[in-house]
Design an enzyme around this catalytic site. Structure first.
Site, short mmCIF file in Angstrom:
data_model
loop_
_atom_site.label_atom_id
_atom_site.label_comp_id
_atom_site.label_asym_id
_atom_site.label_seq_id
_atom_site.Cartn_x
_atom_site.Cartn_y
_atom_site.Cartn_z
NE ARG A 94 18.51 58.86 53.98
CZ ARG A 94 19.40 58.53 53.06
NH1 ARG A 94 20.24 59.41 52.64
NH2 ARG A 94 19.48 57.32 52.59
CB CYS A 130 24.38 64.71 54.41
SG CYS A 130 25.81 63.94 53.66
CD GLU A 186 20.12 63.53 55.38
OE1 GLU A 186 20.66 63.48 54.27
OE2 GLU A 186 20.55 62.93 56.37
N1 EPU Z 1 31.55 65.92 46.36
C1 EPU Z 1 32.15 67.10 45.99
N2 EPU Z 1 32.44 68.01 46.93
C2 EPU Z 1 32.16 67.79 48.23
C3 EPU Z 1 31.53 66.60 48.63
C4 EPU Z 1 31.23 65.66 47.67
O1 EPU Z 1 32.42 67.32 44.82
O2 EPU Z 1 32.47 68.68 49.05
C5 EPU Z 1 31.26 64.93 45.36
C6 EPU Z 1 32.07 63.67 45.58
O3 EPU Z 1 33.34 63.73 45.01
C7 EPU Z 1 31.20 62.63 44.93
C8 EPU Z 1 29.78 63.16 45.12
O4 EPU Z 1 29.91 64.54 45.45
O5 EPU Z 1 31.45 62.54 43.55
C9 EPU Z 1 29.03 62.45 46.22
O6 EPU Z 1 29.71 62.59 47.45
P1 EPU Z 1 29.67 61.45 48.58
O7 EPU Z 1 30.18 60.17 48.00
O8 EPU Z 1 30.33 61.97 49.78
O9 EPU Z 1 28.13 61.20 48.82
P2 EPU Z 1 26.97 62.20 49.19
O10 EPU Z 1 25.91 62.02 48.16
O11 EPU Z 1 27.46 63.58 49.44
C10 EPU Z 1 25.60 60.44 50.55
C11 EPU Z 1 24.78 60.53 51.81
C12 EPU Z 1 25.69 60.42 53.03
C13 EPU Z 1 26.48 59.10 52.93
C14 EPU Z 1 27.27 59.08 51.63
C15 EPU Z 1 28.05 57.81 51.42
C16 EPU Z 1 22.91 62.07 51.43
C17 EPU Z 1 22.43 63.47 51.53
N3 EPU Z 1 24.14 61.85 51.84
O12 EPU Z 1 26.45 61.60 50.56
O13 EPU Z 1 24.88 60.38 54.16
O14 EPU Z 1 27.34 58.98 54.04
O15 EPU Z 1 26.36 59.25 50.53
O16 EPU Z 1 27.18 56.75 51.13
O17 EPU Z 1 22.16 61.18 51.04
C18 EPU Z 1 23.91 61.57 55.94
O18 EPU Z 1 22.84 61.13 55.55
O19 EPU Z 1 24.01 62.28 56.95
C19 EPU Z 1 25.07 61.30 55.15
C20 EPU Z 1 26.22 61.88 55.37
#
Ligand code: EPU
Length: 318
Positions: free
Chosen positions: A181, A238, A309
């Site tokens: 990012r 995010c 972010e």
């Molecule tokens: N999780 C929880 N509780 C929550 C949310 C998530 O336990 O409230 C757990 C999920 O179950 C999963 C893990 O956390 O095991 C990761 O969650 P998720 O797959 O939603 O991915 P993320 O790491 O939270 C990243 C990017 C998102 C992108 C998603 C999907 C970052 C900070 N975020 O989210 O990007 O859409 O992967 O690829 O890198 C953004 O940049 O604005 C954004 C939303």
């Protein structure tokens, strides 16, 4: 305040209806919060943009560019100087490779989703990682937007930019530093936090793919996203970066028991804990207070510093 009466006259004279004074930034950000921009200018074309940047440089006016406003939190005191919106100018997108080459150029004001659709329709593979990410191509490059499936740094070949002194230049991928990012300009090009070069376009190098397969894949990605993210309420994606290793920001906030926690109009989403949503009349102050509460709680429990972010700009109210 940093604009004199003479500066304002210049803006009105040269940009007419493209200028708005004391324009609430809540109208220009996905979060729907933020105080006024002293002047907000939406140039109609590239020439206008160049003229504006040169004029600001000559007059010593501070300026900053906003893309789609999808990853931006403006404080309630607003922004001094000139805010430049690129959504009217820089809207072109075209194939630039010869023959079978999968190359295309998209100008900074193009929506990232349009770039995804354009590449899929033209049988170019590699952009689908960005399906569902809001905002513009320029913002996505500057933030090195991405998901677990990939990021802008994987596909960018070069960027065209307008330097703060009004000169144009093209920078090759090799000259740019990308990280999670984050994109950094080569040393010496950036004047300050805001008056950096403006990304005018990105050239992308993709691979051959089947349009139907790419469209199907995009649909599946969109569906997954909408199931796990609160896309129905104003938010800036995010809110925090994921820590380099270990649990994600969403998991940490969730395990801290903060889902559904609110301050004023700001709320930690019940669907995805790394989203702060505006449930109605949130102020930037509400969101920042909730951000601080989350950071404190996560630190107290796990000794992990969560870094936003979302880009936070502007000044506090007096
Ligand atoms: N999780 C929880 N509780 C929550 C949310 C998530 O336990 O409230 C757990 C999920 O179950 C999963 C893990 O956390 O095991 C990761 O969650 P998720 O797959 O939603 O991915 P993320 O790491 O939270 C990243 C990017 C998102 C992108 C998603 C999907 C970052 C900070 N975020 O989210 O990007 O859409 O992967 O690829 O890198 C953004 O940049 O604005 C954004 C939303």
């Amino acid at each position: 305040m940093s604009l004199s009466a003479a500066d304002k006259r210049w803006l009105v004279q040269d940009f007419g209806p493209q200028v708005r004074f004391e324009e609430p930034m809540s109208r220009h950000t996905y979060m729907r919060v933020g105080g006024p921009a002293e002047a907000l200018v939406t140039p109609l074309d590239r020439k206008g943009l160049e003229h504006l940047v040169r004029g600001c440089a000559v007059r010593g006016l501070p300026w900053m560019v906003v893309g789609g406003g999808s990853n931006l939190l403006v404080r309630d005191g607003g922004i001094c100087g000139v805010v430049i919106k690129l959504n009217r100018c820089l809207r072109g997108i075209r194939k630039t490779g010869s023959g079978e080459e999968c190359r295309l150029t998209a100008q900074a004001g193009v929506k990232l989703q349009s770039l995804c659709r354009f590449s899929a329709r033209n049988g170019m593979k590699g952009m689908n990682f960005a399906v569902g990410i809001p905002g513009t191509v320029g913002g996505a490059i500057i933030m090195n937007a991405g998901t677990r499936l990939g990021c802008m740094a994987d596909v960018i070949e070069s960027i065209g930019c307008l330097l703060p002194d009004g000169q144009m230049t093209r920078l090759d991928r090799k000259e740019l530093f990308f990280d999670y990012r984050l994109m950094r300009w080569p040393e010496g090009l950036s004047v300050g936090e805001t008056e950096s070069p403006i990304v005018m376009d990105g050239r992308f190098r993709l691979m051959p793919g089947n349009p139907k397969d790419l469209a199907d894949e995009a649909e599946a990605i969109r569906k997954t996203r909408s199931e796990s993210q609160p896309l129905d309420r104003p938010n800036a994606g995010c809110f925090f970066k994921n820590p380099v290793k270990g649990r994600t920001a969403g998991e940490l906030i969730d395990q801290a028991g903060l889902k559904g926690r609110g301050i004023g109009g700001a709320l930690v989403s019940n669907r995805h804990a790394n989203f702060i949503v505006n449930r109605g009349k949130a102020s930037a102050g509400d969101i920042l207070a909730l951000m601080a509460l989350i950071q404190r709680s996560v630190f107290d429990l796990f000794q992990i510093d969560l870094e936003p972010e979302v880009k936070i700009v502007g000044h506090e109210t007096d």
